[in-house]
Scaffold this motif. Structure first.
Motif, PDB file in Angstrom:
ATOM      1  N   LEU A 171      80.688  65.536  54.660  1.00  0.00           N
ATOM      2  CA  LEU A 171      79.611  64.581  54.933  1.00  0.00           C
ATOM      3  C   LEU A 171      78.336  65.297  55.365  1.00  0.00           C
ATOM      4  O   LEU A 171      77.223  64.840  55.083  1.00  0.00           O
ATOM      5  CB  LEU A 171      80.040  63.605  56.035  1.00  0.00           C
TER       6      LEU A 171
ATOM      7  N   LYS B  86      75.290  63.554  57.044  1.00  0.00           N
ATOM      8  CA  LYS B  86      75.603  62.125  56.984  1.00  0.00           C
ATOM      9  C   LYS B  86      76.730  61.735  57.946  1.00  0.00           C
ATOM     10  O   LYS B  86      77.089  60.558  58.037  1.00  0.00           O
ATOM     11  CB  LYS B  86      75.988  61.728  55.558  1.00  0.00           C
TER      12      LYS B  86
ATOM     13  N   THR C   6      77.470  60.643  60.945  1.00  0.00           N
ATOM     14  CA  THR C   6      76.889  60.028  62.144  1.00  0.00           C
ATOM     15  C   THR C   6      77.776  58.878  62.598  1.00  0.00           C
ATOM     16  O   THR C   6      78.584  58.359  61.812  1.00  0.00           O
ATOM     17  CB  THR C   6      75.486  59.475  61.840  1.00  0.00           C
TER      18      THR C   6
ATOM     19  N   LYS D  43      77.238  55.962  62.766  1.00  0.00           N
ATOM     20  CA  LYS D  43      77.004  54.741  61.989  1.00  0.00           C
ATOM     21  C   LYS D  43      77.541  54.841  60.558  1.00  0.00           C
ATOM     22  O   LYS D  43      77.566  53.837  59.837  1.00  0.00           O
ATOM     23  CB  LYS D  43      75.509  54.431  61.957  1.00  0.00           C
ATOM     24  N   SER D  44      77.963  56.029  60.164  1.00  0.00           N
ATOM     25  CA  SER D  44      78.483  56.211  58.804  1.00  0.00           C
ATOM     26  C   SER D  44      79.843  55.538  58.654  1.00  0.00           C
ATOM     27  O   SER D  44      80.775  55.830  59.416  1.00  0.00           O
ATOM     28  CB  SER D  44      78.599  57.702  58.490  1.00  0.00           C
ATOM     29  N   LYS D  45      79.958  54.664  57.678  1.00  0.00           N
ATOM     30  CA  LYS D  45      81.188  53.881  57.521  1.00  0.00           C
ATOM     31  C   LYS D  45      82.219  54.626  56.672  1.00  0.00           C
ATOM     32  O   LYS D  45      81.934  55.007  55.533  1.00  0.00           O
ATOM     33  CB  LYS D  45      80.883  52.518  56.895  1.00  0.00           C
TER      34      LYS D  45
ATOM     35  N   VAL E 275      82.119  59.220  63.391  1.00  0.00           N
ATOM     36  CA  VAL E 275      81.819  58.297  62.298  1.00  0.00           C
ATOM     37  C   VAL E 275      82.395  56.929  62.662  1.00  0.00           C
ATOM     38  O   VAL E 275      83.152  56.799  63.628  1.00  0.00           O
ATOM     39  CB  VAL E 275      82.437  58.761  60.953  1.00  0.00           C
TER      40      VAL E 275
ATOM     41  N   ASN F 149      77.600  51.044  51.197  1.00  0.00           N
ATOM     42  CA  ASN F 149      77.742  51.292  52.634  1.00  0.00           C
ATOM     43  C   ASN F 149      78.914  52.202  52.999  1.00  0.00           C
ATOM     44  O   ASN F 149      79.153  52.475  54.174  1.00  0.00           O
ATOM     45  CB  ASN F 149      77.896  49.962  53.380  1.00  0.00           C
TER      46      ASN F 149
ATOM     47  N   ALA G  20      80.508  55.722  53.236  1.00  0.00           N
ATOM     48  CA  ALA G  20      80.056  57.119  53.263  1.00  0.00           C
ATOM     49  C   ALA G  20      81.151  58.092  52.844  1.00  0.00           C
ATOM     50  O   ALA G  20      80.864  59.202  52.381  1.00  0.00           O
ATOM     51  CB  ALA G  20      79.562  57.487  54.661  1.00  0.00           C
TER      52      ALA G  20
ATOM     53  N   ILE H 254      80.813  60.896  47.142  1.00  0.00           N
ATOM     54  CA  ILE H 254      81.223  60.758  48.545  1.00  0.00           C
ATOM     55  C   ILE H 254      82.529  61.527  48.770  1.00  0.00           C
ATOM     56  O   ILE H 254      83.327  61.697  47.851  1.00  0.00           O
ATOM     57  CB  ILE H 254      81.398  59.277  48.964  1.00  0.00           C
TER      58      ILE H 254
END
Length: 362
Positions: free
Chosen positions: A159, A162, A164, A166-168, A196, A226, A228, A253
């Motif tokens: 990732l 990416k 974070t 908030k990363s789903k 994450v 949405n 990640a 991804i």
């Protein structure tokens, strides 16, 4: 004259009785000797869907047993994903007179009573790859929580920026009936929690079709844009997941796996899977064979099983745990190819030739 006839008859009868007695004793001794001198080891594996068992574990185990004990025999059966069938296979192994039973449980709890029955018959039981419940003598596997940690860490690494809170992330775990699945899951959560957002988590039951269905549901619930990354507990499920992602036009991804299956390695080369975990099959099969032969021959196993784990039934089990390795595109050469698990030709078939060249494998 009458006395002679009666006497002769009596002697004849006595000899007959003695002969019968000897024959009976001989049969009894032979049966007892055959049972006590048996050099048969039973091997029970859980399914034929996961490529490793039939292709690697079985032949590697058989070869090592033969190397360690030339006059030992291995009786083999596969449960084909059916816990009830595996219980029947344990009964069959008992009937065949195996002295040691090496078993990778399809359902670690369901097999407990069968293991108890085997132990009551004087059979030593080695839990292989999965820690079965009941009075097993030894367990050999990999550090399964570490496997989950490696998977989670590889997902975060893939990732990059990416990764974070908030990363789903979609998380597809193994079958809860397999104690390893819980350990993989715990290890993955240890690596991922707080870093994450695990927005969707379900069991894929170790089946590619089920995993595909779960990821399809996750896409519907979360939205394709949405998601990640996807955590898959093994390569078999990752195959189904990769197809679902492709169908939903989701690409680029991270997708994890485990077992270093050939198809998984090829997906890593092609970029549709980001990582797998290599649990070298030969060291594990060799370790199980050594434990089994030692138990068969009445030798000590303390120098082999140097750790102790507690099973789901509360039994303390001497254990031998091996070290897993994370595999990405960067270290395919130094892991599965170097160990001879696969050749470059195995991996780089026509469909993957261009990707292999780009990855520096050809």
């Amino acid at each position: 004259m009458r006395r002679v006839v009666i006497g002769t008859a009596a002697v004849s009868m006595a000899l007959s009785v003695a002969a019968c007695g000897k024959a009976g004793d001989k049969s009894s001794d032979s049966s007892s000797s055959s049972s006590s001198d048996s050099k048969t080891i039973g091997l029970l594996l859980p399914d034929s869907v996961t490529a490793r068992y039939e292709k690697f574990d079985k032949p590697l185990f058989e070869a090592k047993v033969k190397e360690l004990c030339s006059d030992c025999n291995v009786e083999y059966a596969n449960a084909a994903g059916d816990a009830a069938k595996q219980a029947q296979q344990v009964s069959s192994m008992i009937t065949k007179g195996v002295k040691v039973l090496v078993i990778s449980a399809q359902d670690s709890a369901a097999i407990k009573s069968s293991i108890q029955t085997a132990v009551d018959k004087g059979i030593k039981v080695v839990a292989y790859d999965r820690l079965a419940q009941g009075p097993v003598s030894a367990y050999v596997s990999f550090d399964n929580q570490k496997v989950g940690e490696l998977q989670g860490e590889a997902l975060l690494a893939a990732l990059g920026s990416k990764a974070t809170p908030k990363s789903k992330i979609v998380m597809i775990n193994g079958d809860d009936a397999d104690p390893n699945a819980g350990q993989f899951k715990a290890g993955a959560h240890k690596a991922l929690d707080g870093k994450v957002d695990i927005a969707y988590e379900q069991s894929g039951l170790w089946k590619d079709t089920v995993a595909a269905q779960k990821v399809s549901a996750a896409i519907t619930q979360l939205g394709a844009k949405n998601i990640a990354g996807v955590y898959s507990a093994n390569d078999g499920m990752a195959g189904g997941i990769a197809n679902t992602l492709k169908g939903a036009k989701i690409s680029g991804i991270p997708l994890t796996g485990q077992d270093a299956e050939l198809a998984g390695i090829q997906r890593i080369v092609a970029g549709t899977q980001s990582s797998t975990v290599y649990k070298a099959f030969k060291p594990e099969a060799d370790a199980a064979a050594q434990l089994a032969v030692n138990l068969l021959q009445g030798k000590d196993i303390k120098s082999l099983a140097t750790q102790e784990l507690t099973s789901g039934s509360g039994d303390k089990v001497p254990s031998q745990l091996l070290t897993p390795v994370s595999v990405t595109k960067a270290n395919i050469k130094d892991t599965v190819i170097k160990d001879g698990l696969y050749s470059v030709a195995d991996i780089c078939t026509a469909d993957f030739a261009a990707a292999c060249k780009a990855a520096g494998l050809q």
